[in-house]
Design a protein around this motif. Sequence first.
Motif, PDB file in Angstrom:
ATOM      1  N   GLN A 199      10.404   8.548   0.556  1.00  0.00           N
ATOM      2  CA  GLN A 199      10.554   7.109   0.394  1.00  0.00           C
ATOM      3  C   GLN A 199       9.483   6.322   1.138  1.00  0.00           C
ATOM      4  O   GLN A 199       9.382   5.122   0.972  1.00  0.00           O
ATOM      5  CB  GLN A 199      11.938   6.676   0.868  1.00  0.00           C
ATOM      6  CG  GLN A 199      13.046   7.189  -0.020  1.00  0.00           C
ATOM      7  CD  GLN A 199      14.426   6.867   0.543  1.00  0.00           C
ATOM      8  OE1 GLN A 199      14.572   6.342   1.632  1.00  0.00           O
ATOM      9  NE2 GLN A 199      15.444   7.190  -0.219  1.00  0.00           N
ATOM     10  N   THR A 200       8.692   6.957   1.984  1.00  0.00           N
ATOM     11  CA  THR A 200       7.673   6.245   2.741  1.00  0.00           C
ATOM     12  C   THR A 200       6.257   6.722   2.432  1.00  0.00           C
ATOM     13  O   THR A 200       5.308   6.186   2.977  1.00  0.00           O
ATOM     14  CB  THR A 200       7.923   6.381   4.257  1.00  0.00           C
ATOM     15  OG1 THR A 200       7.886   7.762   4.611  1.00  0.00           O
ATOM     16  CG2 THR A 200       9.251   5.765   4.653  1.00  0.00           C
ATOM     17  N   MET A 233       4.527   2.273  -4.775  1.00  0.00           N
ATOM     18  CA  MET A 233       4.930   1.908  -3.411  1.00  0.00           C
ATOM     19  C   MET A 233       4.122   2.666  -2.368  1.00  0.00           C
ATOM     20  O   MET A 233       3.736   3.807  -2.582  1.00  0.00           O
ATOM     21  CB  MET A 233       6.407   2.247  -3.175  1.00  0.00           C
ATOM     22  CG  MET A 233       7.389   1.340  -3.825  1.00  0.00           C
ATOM     23  SD  MET A 233       9.041   1.905  -3.331  1.00  0.00           S
ATOM     24  CE  MET A 233      10.045   0.738  -4.201  1.00  0.00           C
ATOM     25  N   HIS A 234       3.906   2.019  -1.237  1.00  0.00           N
ATOM     26  CA  HIS A 234       3.324   2.600  -0.023  1.00  0.00           C
ATOM     27  C   HIS A 234       1.837   2.920  -0.127  1.00  0.00           C
ATOM     28  O   HIS A 234       1.276   3.499   0.794  1.00  0.00           O
ATOM     29  CB  HIS A 234       4.108   3.831   0.435  1.00  0.00           C
ATOM     30  CG  HIS A 234       5.567   3.570   0.555  1.00  0.00           C
ATOM     31  ND1 HIS A 234       6.100   2.707   1.486  1.00  0.00           N
ATOM     32  CD2 HIS A 234       6.616   4.035  -0.170  1.00  0.00           C
ATOM     33  CE1 HIS A 234       7.419   2.666   1.339  1.00  0.00           C
ATOM     34  NE2 HIS A 234       7.750   3.445   0.343  1.00  0.00           N
ATOM     35  N   LYS A 264       8.682  -4.630  -4.129  1.00  0.00           N
ATOM     36  CA  LYS A 264       9.209  -4.227  -2.830  1.00  0.00           C
ATOM     37  C   LYS A 264       8.498  -2.937  -2.387  1.00  0.00           C
ATOM     38  O   LYS A 264       8.370  -2.003  -3.162  1.00  0.00           O
ATOM     39  CB  LYS A 264      10.711  -3.976  -2.926  1.00  0.00           C
ATOM     40  CG  LYS A 264      11.324  -3.573  -1.606  1.00  0.00           C
ATOM     41  CD  LYS A 264      12.808  -3.326  -1.739  1.00  0.00           C
ATOM     42  CE  LYS A 264      13.363  -2.883  -0.401  1.00  0.00           C
ATOM     43  NZ  LYS A 264      14.779  -2.595  -0.473  1.00  0.00           N
ATOM     44  N   ASN A 265       8.018  -2.917  -1.157  1.00  0.00           N
ATOM     45  CA  ASN A 265       7.308  -1.771  -0.568  1.00  0.00           C
ATOM     46  C   ASN A 265       5.988  -1.440  -1.262  1.00  0.00           C
ATOM     47  O   ASN A 265       5.430  -0.376  -1.043  1.00  0.00           O
ATOM     48  CB  ASN A 265       8.194  -0.524  -0.524  1.00  0.00           C
ATOM     49  CG  ASN A 265       9.402  -0.722   0.354  1.00  0.00           C
ATOM     50  OD1 ASN A 265       9.330  -1.381   1.388  1.00  0.00           O
ATOM     51  ND2 ASN A 265      10.529  -0.200  -0.060  1.00  0.00           N
ATOM     52  N   THR A 266       5.497  -2.320  -2.116  1.00  0.00           N
ATOM     53  CA  THR A 266       4.181  -2.128  -2.721  1.00  0.00           C
ATOM     54  C   THR A 266       3.209  -2.993  -1.928  1.00  0.00           C
ATOM     55  O   THR A 266       3.419  -4.196  -1.789  1.00  0.00           O
ATOM     56  CB  THR A 266       4.189  -2.506  -4.217  1.00  0.00           C
ATOM     57  OG1 THR A 266       5.208  -1.736  -4.862  1.00  0.00           O
ATOM     58  CG2 THR A 266       2.845  -2.212  -4.860  1.00  0.00           C
ATOM     59  N   LEU A 267       2.171  -2.369  -1.409  1.00  0.00           N
ATOM     60  CA  LEU A 267       1.296  -3.019  -0.433  1.00  0.00           C
ATOM     61  C   LEU A 267       0.045  -3.654  -1.026  1.00  0.00           C
ATOM     62  O   LEU A 267      -0.659  -4.386  -0.342  1.00  0.00           O
ATOM     63  CB  LEU A 267       0.890  -1.993   0.636  1.00  0.00           C
ATOM     64  CG  LEU A 267       2.050  -1.231   1.288  1.00  0.00           C
ATOM     65  CD1 LEU A 267       1.527  -0.148   2.218  1.00  0.00           C
ATOM     66  CD2 LEU A 267       2.980  -2.190   2.018  1.00  0.00           C
ATOM     67  N   LYS A 288       4.791  -6.796  -1.671  1.00  0.00           N
ATOM     68  CA  LYS A 288       6.027  -6.938  -0.894  1.00  0.00           C
ATOM     69  C   LYS A 288       6.931  -8.059  -1.390  1.00  0.00           C
ATOM     70  O   LYS A 288       7.665  -8.651  -0.616  1.00  0.00           O
ATOM     71  CB  LYS A 288       5.701  -7.142   0.579  1.00  0.00           C
ATOM     72  CG  LYS A 288       4.979  -5.974   1.209  1.00  0.00           C
ATOM     73  CD  LYS A 288       4.768  -6.240   2.675  1.00  0.00           C
ATOM     74  CE  LYS A 288       4.106  -5.074   3.345  1.00  0.00           C
ATOM     75  NZ  LYS A 288       3.961  -5.273   4.781  1.00  0.00           N
TER      76      LYS A 288
END
Length: 162
Positions: free
Chosen positions: A34-35, A68-69, A94-97, A120
């Motif tokens: 997830q990270t 994501m990430h 969400k969580n996309t940088l 984000k």
Amino acid sequence: MTERAPLKSLRRTVVTMASVCLCTALWSQTVLAQTQPQRLPTLPLSAGMHIIKAELALTPEQHQIGLMHRTSMGTNEGMLFVFDRPGQQCFWMKNTLIPLQIAFLADDGTVVNLAEMKPKSLDSHCSTRPVRFVLEMNTNWFTKRGIQAGSQIRGEPFGTPR
């Protein structure tokens, strides 16, 4: 013959410890997934003279993680999301940088609509009609190349080899 109480207790302790270790390992693997950015198989697509190296997201889990990430993405790299059935597809960041531009594509690869997406953000960006394909690229990628609604993306998923 019966086991002695200390041996039964030791056996229970070993089984319990093994279970805890397994659960911890599985939990750690899930948290790491997830990270960390996922890396998926790629396929070539084309938009006019521009060749796209698109990672292929096929499963609901791959769709959920998406890009994501990631802290960067190559100029002509992106991710193609493939869904089983046409529907109104909606995406958020969400969580996309990294900032992205998204193209919602008809079954033949025709661009239905485009949207710019901020990192984000939980703002939803949706197709204006049911689609099975969605292509995410770096921000302004489509715009800089004159690609707009009605333009054609070509490649194997759309029945047209590049």
